[in-house]
Design an enzyme around this catalytic site. Structure first.
Site, PDB file in Angstrom:
ATOM      1  N   GLU A 140       0.853  -1.187   0.000  1.00  0.00           N
ATOM      2  CA  GLU A 140       0.000   0.000   0.000  1.00  0.00           C
ATOM      3  C   GLU A 140       0.891   1.239   0.000  1.00  0.00           C
ATOM      4  O   GLU A 140       1.790   1.357   0.831  1.00  0.00           O
ATOM      5  CB  GLU A 140      -0.913  -0.032   1.233  1.00  0.00           C
ATOM      6  CG  GLU A 140      -1.874   1.131   1.253  1.00  0.00           C
ATOM      7  CD  GLU A 140      -3.098   0.856   2.118  1.00  0.00           C
ATOM      8  OE1 GLU A 140      -3.456  -0.322   2.318  1.00  0.00           O
ATOM      9  OE2 GLU A 140      -3.697   1.839   2.583  1.00  0.00           O
ATOM     10  N   LYS A 181      -3.947  -0.153  14.006  1.00  0.00           N
ATOM     11  CA  LYS A 181      -4.808   0.887  13.446  1.00  0.00           C
ATOM     12  C   LYS A 181      -6.226   0.451  13.760  1.00  0.00           C
ATOM     13  O   LYS A 181      -6.701  -0.548  13.230  1.00  0.00           O
ATOM     14  CB  LYS A 181      -4.592   0.981  11.936  1.00  0.00           C
ATOM     15  CG  LYS A 181      -5.572   1.900  11.202  1.00  0.00           C
ATOM     16  CD  LYS A 181      -5.204   2.010   9.715  1.00  0.00           C
ATOM     17  CE  LYS A 181      -6.192   2.879   8.948  1.00  0.00           C
ATOM     18  NZ  LYS A 181      -5.825   3.028   7.519  1.00  0.00           N
ATOM     19  N   GLU A 204     -10.678   4.494   9.126  1.00  0.00           N
ATOM     20  CA  GLU A 204     -10.825   4.106   7.717  1.00  0.00           C
ATOM     21  C   GLU A 204     -11.301   2.665   7.576  1.00  0.00           C
ATOM     22  O   GLU A 204     -10.748   1.882   6.808  1.00  0.00           O
ATOM     23  CB  GLU A 204      -9.510   4.320   6.966  1.00  0.00           C
ATOM     24  CG  GLU A 204      -9.074   5.771   6.944  1.00  0.00           C
ATOM     25  CD  GLU A 204      -7.831   6.028   6.122  1.00  0.00           C
ATOM     26  OE1 GLU A 204      -6.981   5.136   6.045  1.00  0.00           O
ATOM     27  OE2 GLU A 204      -7.726   7.130   5.566  1.00  0.00           O
ATOM     28  N   ARG A 264     -11.597  17.617  10.181  1.00  0.00           N
ATOM     29  CA  ARG A 264     -10.818  16.375  10.335  1.00  0.00           C
ATOM     30  C   ARG A 264      -9.518  16.635  11.103  1.00  0.00           C
ATOM     31  O   ARG A 264      -9.061  15.761  11.853  1.00  0.00           O
ATOM     32  CB  ARG A 264     -10.526  15.787   8.954  1.00  0.00           C
ATOM     33  CG  ARG A 264      -9.576  14.620   9.006  1.00  0.00           C
ATOM     34  CD  ARG A 264      -9.448  13.948   7.666  1.00  0.00           C
ATOM     35  NE  ARG A 264      -8.240  13.140   7.614  1.00  0.00           N
ATOM     36  CZ  ARG A 264      -7.779  12.558   6.518  1.00  0.00           C
ATOM     37  NH1 ARG A 264      -8.426  12.689   5.375  1.00  0.00           N
ATOM     38  NH2 ARG A 264      -6.675  11.839   6.549  1.00  0.00           N
ATOM     39  N   LYS A 315       0.853  10.839  13.594  1.00  0.00           N
ATOM     40  CA  LYS A 315       1.471  11.325  12.346  1.00  0.00           C
ATOM     41  C   LYS A 315       2.043  12.721  12.566  1.00  0.00           C
ATOM     42  O   LYS A 315       1.581  13.461  13.433  1.00  0.00           O
ATOM     43  CB  LYS A 315       0.438  11.339  11.214  1.00  0.00           C
ATOM     44  CG  LYS A 315       0.063   9.945  10.731  1.00  0.00           C
ATOM     45  CD  LYS A 315      -0.781   9.975   9.460  1.00  0.00           C
ATOM     46  CE  LYS A 315      -1.118   8.545   9.036  1.00  0.00           C
ATOM     47  NZ  LYS A 315      -1.914   8.471   7.788  1.00  0.00           N
ATOM     48  N   ASP A 340      -2.597  14.313   6.983  1.00  0.00           N
ATOM     49  CA  ASP A 340      -2.108  13.058   6.432  1.00  0.00           C
ATOM     50  C   ASP A 340      -0.891  13.245   5.530  1.00  0.00           C
ATOM     51  O   ASP A 340      -1.042  13.190   4.308  1.00  0.00           O
ATOM     52  CB  ASP A 340      -3.245  12.376   5.638  1.00  0.00           C
ATOM     53  CG  ASP A 340      -2.946  10.925   5.334  1.00  0.00           C
ATOM     54  OD1 ASP A 340      -1.962  10.403   5.861  1.00  0.00           O
ATOM     55  OD2 ASP A 340      -3.720  10.316   4.581  1.00  0.00           O
ATOM     56  N   GLU A 347       3.489   9.009  -0.827  1.00  0.00           N
ATOM     57  CA  GLU A 347       2.096   8.924  -1.255  1.00  0.00           C
ATOM     58  C   GLU A 347       1.602  10.248  -1.813  1.00  0.00           C
ATOM     59  O   GLU A 347       0.884  10.285  -2.803  1.00  0.00           O
ATOM     60  CB  GLU A 347       1.238   8.499  -0.053  1.00  0.00           C
ATOM     61  CG  GLU A 347      -0.244   8.558  -0.337  1.00  0.00           C
ATOM     62  CD  GLU A 347      -1.093   8.150   0.862  1.00  0.00           C
ATOM     63  OE1 GLU A 347      -0.538   7.764   1.898  1.00  0.00           O
ATOM     64  OE2 GLU A 347      -2.328   8.227   0.738  1.00  0.00           O
TER      65      GLU A 347
HETATM   66  C1  BDP Z   1      -3.454   7.327   4.329  1.00  0.00           C
HETATM   67  C2  BDP Z   1      -3.316   6.367   3.200  1.00  0.00           C
HETATM   68  C3  BDP Z   1      -3.869   5.020   3.495  1.00  0.00           C
HETATM   69  C4  BDP Z   1      -3.362   4.551   4.845  1.00  0.00           C
HETATM   70  C5  BDP Z   1      -3.681   5.571   5.896  1.00  0.00           C
HETATM   71  C6  BDP Z   1      -3.096   5.236   7.254  1.00  0.00           C
HETATM   72  O1  BDP Z   1      -3.973   6.917   2.077  1.00  0.00           O
HETATM   73  O2  BDP Z   1      -3.471   4.160   2.455  1.00  0.00           O
HETATM   74  O3  BDP Z   1      -3.925   3.344   5.183  1.00  0.00           O
HETATM   75  O4  BDP Z   1      -3.113   6.790   5.548  1.00  0.00           O
HETATM   76  O5  BDP Z   1      -2.088   5.835   7.599  1.00  0.00           O
HETATM   77  O6  BDP Z   1      -2.494   8.282   4.093  1.00  0.00           O
HETATM   78  O7  BDP Z   1      -3.630   4.407   7.963  1.00  0.00           O
END
Ligand code: BDP
Length: 717
Positions: A180, A300, A304, A349, A373, A378, A406
């Site tokens: 990913e 996690k 998401e 967010r 993070k 993000d 990314e």
């Molecule tokens: C986002 C990404 C996703 C990750 C997510 C994460 O798009 O693919 O799973 O972060 O950090 O930036 O969990």
């Protein structure tokens, strides 16, 4: 000319040409111990370096010994066993060194921690010692680095210790070997062939990590698959752990919260359920039978679509502590991620992680570390620091960077990220007054923390050069260096890496380092200048997509983040808007809230600003923004010029590969500029200022571009 002379001459020319064409594919990273080309220096080193004497018989000491032999043989152009210089290189822990040598160290070793090392000149010896074997290995790499970067090896008295405990890569690697957000090929872990087939690359990977002090690796994606916790896979994980162990690299796994149901046959994964607790206890015990030094879990949860304690009406504390209890008897840790935002929560967010976690400060167990993070959204090209840093004084808290790009052009864009990491570490949270930098939060010194950590989402894959682009190796390297010491200077790191990887020629080093440092600001300029963020295309995040506004969740849409309208652009996060600034210390909040004191690099992150607003340089916001986009493109053009000037100093293969990548980057920088300016111009209704090149195509053209097979996309999305 006599015949034999002619022959000799031709032979010589062939040799020279051959060495010029000497190609390197980048596999050896910064550990390509090429013979020192400066003959005076080479002779000097040869006269100084003698035999290597290793004390101790652990595998790690063996690796250190081997590294020194290989490194010295390469760098000094002769078999290290034949070296007869003044100083023998003596390595061993304090306990294993001969008594007469060890006895001279007691003071030195008091100044280092368990993973630190000392390198000291003592009579006819250069002694590399430490409290532990791994410290000795780190010291050996450091000694070799001195030669690689052509520094003096006389009168040495070096003490160095990591400032952070857990220095860890997070691989977002799936069991099917897709990665990913990976742009450098497939996952290194060949699960199908493991545990029997042990690819030599596994050891090379561990060795590279050890050379920069990385001591942990999470093998699997945060969007996790419970199967990795089954015996079938644990055997494979064990095989990797066994290979990594001598290099001080601990293995960790992602733990899927619903694993008790998926692989354990339970009806629930409720963290307060007795059967669930027992299941995790047993599972952890089982893992430790395979891997006695297993590091722990990365989780996690409730983010998401990932399962978590909230599915059962519980909270993060309940979930994290339940796993922590299972791991505690084995000294394992839980790295519980704070990357959460909810589809049911309509607040900004950027505020959600803080809202969910900060109220729980002090409730997490000692072996839980909250992994945050670097910024509140993000991994954008630029974000202000995350407001959680310094806001949870009674909780272990670690930082997560994304080394893989990314949101920064994947592996085709040269972006030197340590510059970004440095900017975050230097940011002042003011949580305990001026000087409360993020670095001090992360190294634990601000709040006296017991466990500290720095994580980086890996950019490594099966590509021959590991990272897809030769220069992105520097991001792996620089991540390791800054995780070891978050106070290091990113430019120094760039120079060090350049010397080890390419050449020690001063002019070359300066030019390359300059290019690397510029690259970080360049990407911000051509993608998201002045605090813009998350305006990338949908899903794969490749290329611009500021127009996207049709995705089901508001916060997935670029229009949510830039809020461009006829008046202006930007996200008002001041008290008149979402009031996200209130999550920062009052001094920081005040600075961000005020339009004039808010740094312009963060302007549109915190303010909705009128198109005609005057920037500090006198330009209107519109003109200033357009000029920034152009500046980004020009910076890439400058990087191309610089690189082209260096052709004679780099082997042909790497020169050409980097050149081709820079061409892509230049094209894409223009694409970003054109698409974004055309799109925002619909709102500003203003002309492009002088100095900004006219777009190559219409807005429609850019809006219609599709990339269904762009790499790195989440397979399940
Ligand atoms: C986002 C990404 C996703 C990750 C997510 C994460 O798009 O693919 O799973 O972060 O950090 O930036 O969990």
């Amino acid at each position: 000319m006599p015949k034999y002379l002619k022959w000799l001459f031709t032979f010589g020319v062939v040799l020279v040409l051959q060495s010029m064409a000497y190609a390197t594919d980048g596999y050896k990273l910064w550990l390509d111990y090429k013979t020192i080309s400066d003959s005076t220096l080479l002779k000097e080193y040869q006269s100084l370096v003698g035999s290597v004497q290793a004390y101790g018989n652990s595998e790690t000491i063996e690796k250190a010994n081997r590294e020194l032999h290989e490194g010295l043989s390469g760098l000094l152009g002769m078999n290290a066993k034949k070296l007869k210089g003044t100083y023998s290189i003596v390595i061993g822990t304090y306990q294993t060194l001969p008594k007469d040598i060890a006895s001279q160290f007691s003071n030195g070793l008091e100044n280092i921690n368990e993973e630190g090392y000392v390198i000291k000149s003592l009579g006819n010896h250069i002694v590399i010692t430490a409290k532990t074997d791994i410290g000795v290995l780190y010291g050996a790499f450091n000694f070799l680095k001195r030669l690689q970067t052509q520094r003096s090896i006389e009168n040495l008295n070096i003490t160095d210790s990591p400032k952070i405990d857990i220095r860890i890569l997070n691989h977002w690697d799936n069991l099917d070997r897709s990665v990913e957000r990976g742009y450098a090929g497939f996952s290194l872990w060949n699960w199908h062939q493991l545990p029997d087939y042990k690819d030599p690359r596994y050891e090379d990977y561990a060795r590279a990590n050890a050379s920069i002090g990385i001591n942990g690796t999470v093998l699997t994606n945060v969007n996790s698959n419970a199967l990795v916790l089954t015996p079938q896979y644990l055997e494979k994980v064990k095989a990797l752990a066994d290979i990594f162990r001598p290099y001080g690299l601990k293995v960790y796994l992602t733990a899927r919260f619903s694993a008790p149901m998926e692989i354990g046959g339970l009806q629930t994964a409720d963290p307060l359920d007795a059967n669930v607790k027992t299941w995790w206890k047993n599972k952890v015990e089982e893992i430790y039978t395979y891997i006695p030094d297993f590091g722990g879990f990365l989780v996690k949860a409730n983010s998401e679509g990932q399962p978590g304690p909230q599915n059962y009406g519980r909270n993060h504390v309940d979930g994290a502590n339940m796993m922590a209890e299972a791991l505690a008897p084995f000294n394992g840790v839980v790295m519980w991620r704070a990357f959460v935002y909810s589809e049911h929560d309509a607040t900004d967010r950027a505020k959600q992680a803080y809202n969910e976690f900060v109220p729980h400060d002090g409730q997490f167990k000692d072996n839980v570390i909250i992994q945050v993070k670097n910024g509140p959204i993000d991994f954008q090209p630029r974000e202000p620091f995350h407001p959680m840093f310094g806001a949870m004084p009674n909780t272990n808290l670690m930082i997560e960077f994304q080394i893989t790009q990314e949101y920064m052009g994947g592996a085709t864009h040269l972006v030197y990220q340590p510059k970004l990491f440095e900017e975050v570490f230097e940011a002042d949270t003011y949580q305990k007054g001026k000087g409360s930098t993020v670095a001090k939060v992360i190294d634990g010194s601000l709040h006296n923390k017991k466990i500290t950590g720095v994580a980086g989402v890996s950019n490594i894959g099966t590509d021959r050069n590991w990272t897809g682009h030769h220069f992105l190796q520097a991001n792996w390297y620089g991540f390791g260096r800054l995780a070891w010491d978050p106070y290091l200077n990113s430019e120094d790191i760039a120079k060090e890496w350049t010397r080890m990887t390419f050449s020690n020629k001063a002019k070359f080093v300066d030019k390359v380092a300059d290019m690397m440092i510029t690259s970080r600001e360049a990407v911000v300029n051509y993608m998201t200048p002045l605090g813009l963020h998350h305006i990338m295309a949908t899903g794969h995040h490749y290329g611009p997509g500021p127009w996207v506004g049709n995705l089901s969740r508001p916060e997935w849409n670029p229009v949510y983040y830039h809020k461009a309208d006829s008046k202006g652009i930007g996200f008002d996060r001041t008290p008149s808007g979402s009031n996200a600034t209130a999550q920062y210390a009052p001094e920081v909040a005040a600075m961000f809230n005020n339009l004039t004191s808010c740094p312009e690099k963060d302007l549109l992150w915190f303010h909705h600003v009128q198109w005609s607003y005057k920037l500090k340089n006198g330009h209107s916001l519109w003109n200033g923004m357009a000029l920034k986009y152009q500046e980004g493109v020009n910076q890439v053009a400058q990087m191309q010029t610089t690189w082209n000037q260096l052709e004679n100093d780099v082997d042909a293969q790497r020169f050409n590969e980097v050149k081709m990548m820079l061409n892509i980057q230049y094209k894409e920088a223009k694409w970003w500029k054109d698409a974004c300016l055309l799109y925002f111009q619909q709102f500003s209704k203003m002309e492009l200022p002088k100095g900004v090149e006219a777009p190559a195509h219409t807005l429609e053209y850019y809006q219609n571009l599709q990339f269904p097979y762009a790499p790195g996309i989440r397979p399940q999305w």
